[in-house]
Design an enzyme around this catalytic site. Structure first.
Site, PDB file in Angstrom:
ATOM      1  NE  ARG A 285     -18.402 -50.403  92.967  1.00 28.67           N
ATOM      2  CZ  ARG A 285     -19.637 -50.359  93.449  1.00 28.67           C
ATOM      3  NH1 ARG A 285     -20.575 -51.102  92.921  1.00 28.67           N
ATOM      4  NH2 ARG A 285     -19.927 -49.574  94.467  1.00 28.67           N
ATOM      5  CG  ASP A 286     -16.913 -43.528  88.070  1.00 30.61           C
ATOM      6  OD1 ASP A 286     -17.066 -43.679  86.841  1.00 30.61           O
ATOM      7  OD2 ASP A 286     -17.287 -42.504  88.675  1.00 30.61           O
ATOM      8  CB  ILE A 287     -11.548 -46.717  85.386  1.00 26.00           C
ATOM      9  CG1 ILE A 287     -10.960 -47.434  86.610  1.00 26.00           C
ATOM     10  CG2 ILE A 287     -10.430 -46.244  84.469  1.00 26.00           C
ATOM     11  CD1 ILE A 287      -9.985 -46.608  87.404  1.00 26.00           C
TER      12      ILE A 287
ATOM     13  CB  THR B  34     -18.614 -42.598  83.985  1.00 21.59           C
ATOM     14  OG1 THR B  34     -18.253 -41.995  85.231  1.00 21.59           O
ATOM     15  CG2 THR B  34     -18.957 -41.505  82.987  1.00 21.59           C
TER      16      THR B  34
END
Length: 293
Positions: A150-152, A189
């Site tokens: 969920r935040d690559i 992000t």
């Protein structure tokens, strides 16, 4: 030596534990009413005492940043009230006990930076309250339960000493449960978040696939594409596109064999950026394609 008194107060903050091992445990609390236990950042070694499973009223247990080894005790299955468990940054080995799925109250689980093997137990799907899990930096293979990061983003990719990339910061990671809607709050992000999350809170593995596509193009291009990702898709899929049109202008053109690999990666990344999540490839397909290099 681990000591706590009959008032459930833990004496460890200022204790010198470097030369002590977890084989020597002194329990002065016979009532088992301890609710919070933090032994992080000491130098505890050897195995985790099985007796900790008798502290059935524990809500919080933190044994991170020690030198603990051997396997995770199956006796932990008795900690029904435990909501947070942190065993990260140790040298724990063996497989993750399937009995841990009995921890019905567990919300946060951190097993990262150990030497755990095997796969994530299928029984973890039954842990409906689990909100956060980090199993990174282990030796787990063939995980049967999908996990979305969920935040690559470029900020969460680290290179090891051999310049091999690793995903980091699993603070927003989530297990995908087959019998659940997998709805959750927005995380990630800006600039890497999949577009469908603008109108739905249902997270899928294809959300990470989109973020991977953004990151892959960013690495090749040498900069983030910003708000022009959509407008560039037609350019990236053009048959007449050349490596020099997409490659970081600060780099020299690669030899023909590398040029072909770059073009393959660009095509994979472009497929990852498809506005329809179902039209994106799976990470397994991407991995198989990249393994051919």
């Amino acid at each position: 030596m681990w000591i706590w008194d009959s008032q459930e107060h833990w004496f460890s903050a200022e204790m010198e534990l470097e030369k002590q091992s977890t084989d020597h445990v002194v329990m002065l609390n016979k009532s088992g009413n301890l609710e919070s236990l933090d032994l992080s950042s000491n130098k505890l070694s050897e195995a985790i005492p099985k007796d900790l499973g008798n502290l059935v009223k524990l809500h919080y247990l933190n044994l991170s940043n020690n030198k603990l080894s051997k396997e995770i005790p199956i006796q932990f299955e008795k900690l029904f009230h435990l909501s947070q468990l942190d065993l990260s940054h140790n040298s724990l080995g063996g497989e993750i006990p399937s009995q841990m799925s009995h921890l019905e109250s567990l919300e946060q689980l951190n097993l990262s930076h150990n030497s755990l093997t095997g796969s994530i137990p299928k029984s973890f799907e039954e842990m409906r309250g689990l909100l956060y899990v980090d199993v990174s930096y282990n030796q787990l293979k063939g995980c049967s339960i999908p996990i979305v990061h969920r935040d690559i983003s470029s900020n969460n990719i680290l290179l090891d000493e051999e310049y091999v990339a690793h995903a980091s910061d699993f603070g927003t990671a989530k297990l995908l449960k087959r019998d659940s809607s997998n709805w959750t709050e927005l995380a990630g992000t800006y600039g890497y978040i999949a577009p469908e999350l603008a109108y739905t809170m249902k997270v899928t593995e294809k959300c990470d696939v989109y973020s991977f596509g953004v990151l892959a193009v960013e690495v090749i291009k040498g900069k983030h594409l910003g708000d022009i990702i959509a407008s560039l898709l037609s350019h990236l899929t053009s048959e007449s596109m050349l490596v020099k049109d997409i490659l970081d202008q600060r780099l020299p053109l690669p030899p023909p064999e590398v040029e072909q690999q770059v073009m393959t990666i660009v095509k994979l990344a472009t497929a990852c950026l498809h506005v329809n999540p179902r039209s994106r490839p799976s990470m397994h397909m991407i991995s198989q394609s990249l393994d051919q290099f």
